[in-house]
Motif scaffolding. Structure first.
Motif, PDB file in Angstrom:
ATOM      1  N   UNK A  26       0.882  -1.163   0.000  1.00 16.76           N
ATOM      2  CA  UNK A  26       0.000   0.000   0.000  1.00 16.76           C
ATOM      3  C   UNK A  26       0.922   1.215   0.000  1.00 16.76           C
ATOM      4  N   UNK A  27       0.981   1.898  -1.123  1.00  9.78           N
ATOM      5  CA  UNK A  27       1.966   2.967  -1.277  1.00  9.78           C
ATOM      6  C   UNK A  27       1.313   4.293  -1.615  1.00  9.78           C
ATOM      7  N   UNK A  28       1.829   5.321  -0.995  1.00  6.73           N
ATOM      8  CA  UNK A  28       1.418   6.670  -1.333  1.00  6.73           C
ATOM      9  C   UNK A  28       2.598   7.365  -1.997  1.00  6.73           C
ATOM     10  N   UNK A  29       3.488   7.943  -1.229  1.00  6.92           N
ATOM     11  CA  UNK A  29       4.584   8.736  -1.805  1.00  6.92           C
ATOM     12  C   UNK A  29       5.508   7.924  -2.707  1.00  6.92           C
ATOM     13  N   UNK A  30       5.659   6.646  -2.461  1.00  4.90           N
ATOM     14  CA  UNK A  30       6.553   5.828  -3.293  1.00  4.90           C
ATOM     15  C   UNK A  30       5.897   5.392  -4.595  1.00  4.90           C
ATOM     16  N   UNK A  31       4.617   5.590  -4.740  1.00  4.41           N
ATOM     17  CA  UNK A  31       3.917   5.430  -6.006  1.00  4.41           C
ATOM     18  C   UNK A  31       4.086   4.109  -6.731  1.00  4.41           C
ATOM     19  N   UNK A  32       4.316   3.034  -6.016  1.00 10.28           N
ATOM     20  CA  UNK A  32       4.468   1.725  -6.649  1.00 10.28           C
ATOM     21  C   UNK A  32       5.902   1.238  -6.746  1.00 10.28           C
ATOM     22  N   UNK A  33       6.850   2.027  -6.284  1.00 12.21           N
ATOM     23  CA  UNK A  33       8.252   1.622  -6.372  1.00 12.21           C
ATOM     24  C   UNK A  33       8.552   0.371  -5.546  1.00 12.21           C
ATOM     25  N   UNK A  34       7.904   0.239  -4.391  1.00  9.51           N
ATOM     26  CA  UNK A  34       8.139  -0.951  -3.562  1.00  9.51           C
ATOM     27  C   UNK A  34       7.620  -2.188  -4.290  1.00  9.51           C
ATOM     28  N   UNK A  35       6.420  -2.091  -4.848  1.00  5.32           N
ATOM     29  CA  UNK A  35       5.868  -3.205  -5.630  1.00  5.32           C
ATOM     30  C   UNK A  35       6.750  -3.507  -6.832  1.00  5.32           C
ATOM     31  N   UNK A  36       7.216  -2.478  -7.513  1.00  5.22           N
ATOM     32  CA  UNK A  36       8.091  -2.673  -8.671  1.00  5.22           C
ATOM     33  C   UNK A  36       9.356  -3.432  -8.279  1.00  5.22           C
ATOM     34  N   UNK A  37       9.913  -3.084  -7.137  1.00  2.00           N
ATOM     35  CA  UNK A  37      11.117  -3.778  -6.674  1.00  2.00           C
ATOM     36  C   UNK A  37      10.822  -5.244  -6.385  1.00  2.00           C
ATOM     37  N   UNK A  38       9.703  -5.505  -5.734  1.00  4.93           N
ATOM     38  CA  UNK A  38       9.356  -6.881  -5.382  1.00  4.93           C
ATOM     39  C   UNK A  38       9.166  -7.734  -6.630  1.00  4.93           C
ATOM     40  N   UNK A  39       8.510  -7.197  -7.648  1.00  8.17           N
ATOM     41  CA  UNK A  39       8.236  -8.006  -8.841  1.00  8.17           C
ATOM     42  C   UNK A  39       9.389  -8.006  -9.838  1.00  8.17           C
ATOM     43  N   UNK A  40      10.487  -7.365  -9.502  1.00  7.94           N
ATOM     44  CA  UNK A  40      11.628  -7.317 -10.425  1.00  7.94           C
ATOM     45  C   UNK A  40      12.351  -8.655 -10.534  1.00  7.94           C
ATOM     46  N   UNK A  41      12.057  -9.575  -9.625  1.00  2.00           N
ATOM     47  CA  UNK A  41      12.686 -10.896  -9.685  1.00  2.00           C
ATOM     48  C   UNK A  41      11.684 -11.918 -10.219  1.00  2.00           C
ATOM     49  N   UNK A  42      12.141 -12.829 -11.066  1.00  2.00           N
ATOM     50  CA  UNK A  42      11.245 -13.858 -11.602  1.00  2.00           C
ATOM     51  C   UNK A  42      10.663 -14.707 -10.467  1.00  2.00           C
ATOM     52  N   UNK A  43       9.413 -15.067 -10.607  1.00  2.81           N
ATOM     53  CA  UNK A  43       8.775 -15.917  -9.613  1.00  2.81           C
ATOM     54  C   UNK A  43       8.051 -15.165  -8.515  1.00  2.81           C
ATOM     55  N   UNK A  44       8.042 -13.846  -8.593  1.00  2.00           N
ATOM     56  CA  UNK A  44       7.389 -13.058  -7.549  1.00  2.00           C
ATOM     57  C   UNK A  44       5.902 -13.363  -7.445  1.00  2.00           C
ATOM     58  N   UNK A  45       5.308 -13.849  -8.518  1.00  2.20           N
ATOM     59  CA  UNK A  45       3.878 -14.162  -8.472  1.00  2.20           C
ATOM     60  C   UNK A  45       3.566 -15.305  -7.511  1.00  2.20           C
ATOM     61  N   UNK A  46       4.576 -16.038  -7.066  1.00  5.70           N
ATOM     62  CA  UNK A  46       4.358 -17.087  -6.064  1.00  5.70           C
ATOM     63  C   UNK A  46       3.974 -16.510  -4.702  1.00  5.70           C
ATOM     64  N   UNK A  47       4.341 -15.261  -4.426  1.00  4.36           N
ATOM     65  CA  UNK A  47       4.103 -14.696  -3.101  1.00  4.36           C
ATOM     66  C   UNK A  47       3.566 -13.270  -3.122  1.00  4.36           C
ATOM     67  N   UNK A  48       3.720 -12.536  -4.198  1.00  2.00           N
ATOM     68  CA  UNK A  48       3.252 -11.152  -4.268  1.00  2.00           C
ATOM     69  C   UNK A  48       1.920 -11.083  -5.004  1.00  2.00           C
ATOM     70  N   UNK A  49       0.865 -10.637  -4.295  1.00  2.00           N
ATOM     71  CA  UNK A  49      -0.469 -10.586  -4.905  1.00  2.00           C
ATOM     72  C   UNK A  49      -0.750  -9.263  -5.596  1.00  2.00           C
ATOM     73  N   UNK A  50      -0.159  -8.172  -5.127  1.00  2.00           N
ATOM     74  CA  UNK A  50      -0.425  -6.887  -5.752  1.00  2.00           C
ATOM     75  C   UNK A  50      -0.236  -5.745  -4.792  1.00  2.00           C
TER      76      UNK A  50
END
Length: 170
Positions: A26-50
């Protein structure tokens, strides 16, 4: 994406990949950068929902169920909002854990009581939310990079504390 961010993302993958736990943001000022970092590695869909980019109070209230009264009385840049964003993300995204960020990245928007560079980070589960406050202003781009990396690092440490047996060797 900088090297430290990639390393942290890989460490989160190593911790979460095979264990069945899920993560959201849940991001405000970071505008999705944390999510972008998490999904930057292959296989993130195993644990990252959105993630929810809740840049306005309206989205914080309607999607993440952040208290209108808290937003009015304390502003969006406070510890209580960072906490409520984690809980709201866990519920809205149906995840075990969430990371939140709310703050003033700059260069404008600061006030004497909440200066530019103030960012509240939240992380944890809906039953155990922890927070951390950043206060230094290094300019917008660096403020956002620091907030992103600190959020990833804090969550990773939290997760390793909660699940020491599940953390794989690097």
């Amino acid at each position: 994406m900088e090297l430290e961010t990639k390393i942290l993302s890989r460490e989160i993958q190593a911790a979460l990949y095979d264990n069945g736990h899920t993560l959201g943001t849940a991001e405000s000022c970071t505008g999705g950068r944390i999510a972008e970092a998490i999904i930057s590695v292959p296989g993130a869909s195993n644990y990252f929902k959105g993630g929810v980019v809740s840049y306005t109070n309206e989205v914080k209230e309607n999607i993440l169920h952040v208290s209108h009264e808290v937003l009015e009385e304390q502003t969006a840049v406070c510890e209580a909002v960072a906490r409520q964003m984690v809980i709201g993300a866990c519920e809205a995204l149906n995840v075990d854990y969430a990371i939140s960020a709310t703050g003033v990245a700059g260069p404008g928007g600061g006030t004497p009581s909440i200066p530019v560079g103030t960012v509240w980070l939240g992380y944890g589960s809906k039953d155990d939310v922890r927070t951390f406050k950043l206060t230094e202003d290094f300019g917008r781009d660096i403020n956002l990079a620091i907030a992103t990396n600190k959020a990833l690092r804090l969550f990773l440490s939290y997760y390793q504390e909660k699940h020491p047996a599940e953390v794989k060797e690097q």
